[in-house]
Design a protein around this motif. Structure first.
Motif, mmCIF file in Angstrom:
data_model
loop_
_atom_site.group_PDB
_atom_site.id
_atom_site.type_symbol
_atom_site.label_atom_id
_atom_site.label_comp_id
_atom_site.label_asym_id
_atom_site.label_seq_id
_atom_site.Cartn_x
_atom_site.Cartn_y
_atom_site.Cartn_z
ATOM 1 N N LYS A 1 -0.951 -8.146 -10.835
ATOM 2 C CA LYS A 1 -1.398 -6.761 -11.062
ATOM 3 C C LYS A 1 -1.271 -5.930 -9.788
ATOM 4 C CE LYS A 1 -4.584 -7.937 -14.778
ATOM 5 N NZ LYS A 1 -5.987 -8.120 -15.146
ATOM 6 N N ILE A 2 -1.688 -6.500 -8.666
ATOM 7 C CA ILE A 2 -1.576 -5.804 -7.383
ATOM 8 C C ILE A 2 -0.112 -5.499 -7.084
ATOM 9 C CG2 ILE A 2 -1.833 -6.078 -4.874
ATOM 10 C CD1 ILE A 2 -4.332 -7.844 -5.534
ATOM 11 N N THR A 3 0.742 -6.475 -7.326
ATOM 12 C CA THR A 3 2.167 -6.317 -7.031
ATOM 13 C C THR A 3 2.798 -5.282 -7.952
ATOM 14 O OG1 THR A 3 2.220 -8.614 -6.305
ATOM 15 C CG2 THR A 3 4.338 -7.558 -6.727
ATOM 16 N N GLU A 4 2.445 -5.324 -9.218
ATOM 17 C CA GLU A 4 2.979 -4.331 -10.168
ATOM 18 C C GLU A 4 2.565 -2.923 -9.759
ATOM 19 O OE1 GLU A 4 5.322 -2.996 -12.989
ATOM 20 O OE2 GLU A 4 5.026 -5.151 -12.796
ATOM 21 N N LYS A 5 1.304 -2.745 -9.421
ATOM 22 C CA LYS A 5 0.805 -1.433 -8.993
ATOM 23 C C LYS A 5 1.498 -0.997 -7.697
ATOM 24 C CE LYS A 5 -3.483 0.946 -7.859
ATOM 25 N NZ LYS A 5 -4.931 0.824 -7.665
ATOM 26 N N GLY A 6 1.635 -1.923 -6.763
ATOM 27 C CA GLY A 6 2.270 -1.602 -5.491
ATOM 28 C C GLY A 6 3.730 -1.227 -5.638
ATOM 29 N N THR A 7 4.444 -1.926 -6.500
ATOM 30 C CA THR A 7 5.867 -1.606 -6.668
ATOM 31 C C THR A 7 6.051 -0.233 -7.307
ATOM 32 O OG1 THR A 7 5.947 -2.873 -8.736
ATOM 33 C CG2 THR A 7 6.674 -4.000 -6.726
ATOM 34 N N LYS A 8 5.103 0.181 -8.123
ATOM 35 C CA LYS A 8 5.185 1.534 -8.702
ATOM 36 C C LYS A 8 5.076 2.603 -7.622
ATOM 37 C CE LYS A 8 3.608 0.310 -13.288
ATOM 38 N NZ LYS A 8 2.540 0.372 -14.280
ATOM 39 N N LEU A 9 4.250 2.340 -6.606
ATOM 40 C CA LEU A 9 4.145 3.277 -5.476
ATOM 41 C C LEU A 9 5.493 3.445 -4.780
ATOM 42 C CD1 LEU A 9 0.832 2.095 -3.748
ATOM 43 C CD2 LEU A 9 1.186 4.245 -4.962
ATOM 44 N N TYR A 10 6.184 2.331 -4.643
ATOM 45 C CA TYR A 10 7.453 2.356 -3.915
ATOM 46 C C TYR A 10 8.597 2.930 -4.740
ATOM 47 C CZ TYR A 10 5.574 -0.288 -0.020
ATOM 48 O OH TYR A 10 4.855 -0.683 1.078
ATOM 49 N N GLN A 11 8.568 2.778 -6.043
ATOM 50 C CA GLN A 11 9.673 3.226 -6.881
ATOM 51 C C GLN A 11 9.997 4.690 -6.663
ATOM 52 O OE1 GLN A 11 8.614 0.369 -10.503
ATOM 53 N NE2 GLN A 11 9.664 2.169 -11.161
ATOM 54 N N THR A 12 8.992 5.532 -6.694
ATOM 55 C CA THR A 12 9.256 6.965 -6.530
ATOM 56 C C THR A 12 9.578 7.304 -5.077
ATOM 57 O OG1 THR A 12 6.883 7.328 -6.342
ATOM 58 C CG2 THR A 12 7.870 7.688 -8.505
ATOM 59 N N ALA A 13 8.938 6.621 -4.133
ATOM 60 C CA ALA A 13 9.181 6.905 -2.719
ATOM 61 C C ALA A 13 10.594 6.519 -2.292
ATOM 62 C CB ALA A 13 8.159 6.178 -1.857
ATOM 63 N N ASP B 1 0.802 -1.222 0.000
ATOM 64 C CA ASP B 1 0.000 0.000 0.000
ATOM 65 C C ASP B 1 0.838 1.278 0.000
ATOM 66 O OD1 ASP B 1 0.952 0.033 2.597
ATOM 67 O OD2 ASP B 1 -1.017 -0.184 3.537
ATOM 68 N N GLY B 2 2.168 1.124 0.039
ATOM 69 C CA GLY B 2 3.052 2.280 0.008
ATOM 70 C C GLY B 2 3.341 2.860 1.379
ATOM 71 N N ILE B 3 2.676 2.360 2.400
ATOM 72 C CA ILE B 3 2.856 2.867 3.760
ATOM 73 C C ILE B 3 3.934 2.079 4.502
ATOM 74 C CG2 ILE B 3 1.710 3.157 6.001
ATOM 75 C CD1 ILE B 3 -0.913 3.519 4.407
ATOM 76 N N ARG B 4 3.973 0.787 4.273
ATOM 77 C CA ARG B 4 4.867 -0.097 5.000
ATOM 78 C C ARG B 4 6.272 -0.093 4.392
ATOM 79 N NH1 ARG B 4 -0.193 -1.441 5.462
ATOM 80 N NH2 ARG B 4 -0.917 -2.474 7.327
ATOM 81 N N ALA B 5 7.254 -0.402 5.229
ATOM 82 C CA ALA B 5 8.625 -0.530 4.738
ATOM 83 C C ALA B 5 8.693 -1.765 3.841
ATOM 84 C CB ALA B 5 9.602 -0.657 5.903
ATOM 85 N N LEU B 6 9.122 -1.583 2.639
ATOM 86 C CA LEU B 6 9.150 -2.671 1.667
ATOM 87 C C LEU B 6 10.022 -3.827 2.147
ATOM 88 C CD1 LEU B 6 7.940 -3.436 -1.038
ATOM 89 C CD2 LEU B 6 9.906 -2.399 -2.149
ATOM 90 N N LYS B 7 11.093 -3.517 2.849
ATOM 91 C CA LYS B 7 11.969 -4.581 3.348
ATOM 92 C C LYS B 7 11.245 -5.468 4.356
ATOM 93 C CE LYS B 7 14.015 -1.972 7.100
ATOM 94 N NZ LYS B 7 15.201 -1.560 7.777
ATOM 95 N N ASN B 8 10.209 -4.942 5.026
ATOM 96 C CA ASN B 8 9.449 -5.727 6.002
ATOM 97 C C ASN B 8 8.429 -6.651 5.352
ATOM 98 O OD1 ASN B 8 10.848 -4.391 8.005
ATOM 99 N ND2 ASN B 8 9.176 -3.037 8.544
ATOM 100 N N VAL B 9 8.026 -6.347 4.138
ATOM 101 C CA VAL B 9 6.953 -7.121 3.497
ATOM 102 C C VAL B 9 7.420 -7.931 2.297
ATOM 103 C CG1 VAL B 9 5.207 -5.483 4.281
ATOM 104 C CG2 VAL B 9 6.184 -5.214 1.990
#
Length: 160
Positions: A104-116, A72-80
């Motif tokens: 699809k969910i994963t692709e969308k979610g990773t896009k949130l993290y890329q810019t962050a 969801d872009g809120i959590r630390a990616l390394k934790n999930v």
């Protein structure tokens, strides 16, 4: 984990439910442990079957929403990241129909993290996690394309 609970699979219900509820709290420390526990369950029980098929199919109604929470872009990616990869691996290995939606969910979610990630001061752990997830996405998408191409070739052969 599987060695700890070889015959007591009922406790897995409780563990998954507790982790699912804990994730709703949105606390990074709790998230880290909850997603790690879920990843361990997915890895440990990926090959366990019951009468209906893979045992872990029983928990899809909880795992699938957790994938959305994980990305969801809120959590630390390394934790999930381990949970995301374990869940995708489970869906792929069990040939589950939810794999396409999960991709699809994963692709969308990773896009949130890329810019962050680029704006984070401690970006390397999350960047490594993002790279691991993107590599798995790439592999699974290529397998999907290969399977579709095989199916089309088989249809052509059958129709000759």
């Amino acid at each position: 984990m599987r060695e700890m609970f070889p015959l007591e699979l009922n406790c897995i219900d409780d563990i998954v439910s507790i982790a699912f509820n804990a994730i709703q709290i949105n606390d990074r420390k709790i998230d880290q442990h909850s997603f790690a526990i879920l990843s361990a369950i997915l890895s440990a029980f990926i090959d366990v079957q019951n009468r209906e098929g893979p045992l872990l199919n029983t928990y899809l109604s909880q795992f699938h929403p957790m994938l959305r929470h994980a990305l969801d872009g809120i959590r630390a990616l390394k934790n999930v990241a381990d949970f995301v990869l374990s869940y995708l691996n489970f869906l792929a290995e069990s040939h589950n129909s939810l794999l396409e939606e999960a991709l699809k969910i994963t692709e969308k979610g990773t896009k949130l993290y890329q810019t962050a990630i680029l704006s984070e001061s401690n970006k390397y752990d999350n960047l490594i996690s993002l790279t691991r997830i993107k590599c798995r996405l790439f592999t699974l998408n290529n397998q999907k394309i290969e399977n579709e191409n095989k199916k089309k070739r088989l249809e052509v052969i059958i129709n000759l």
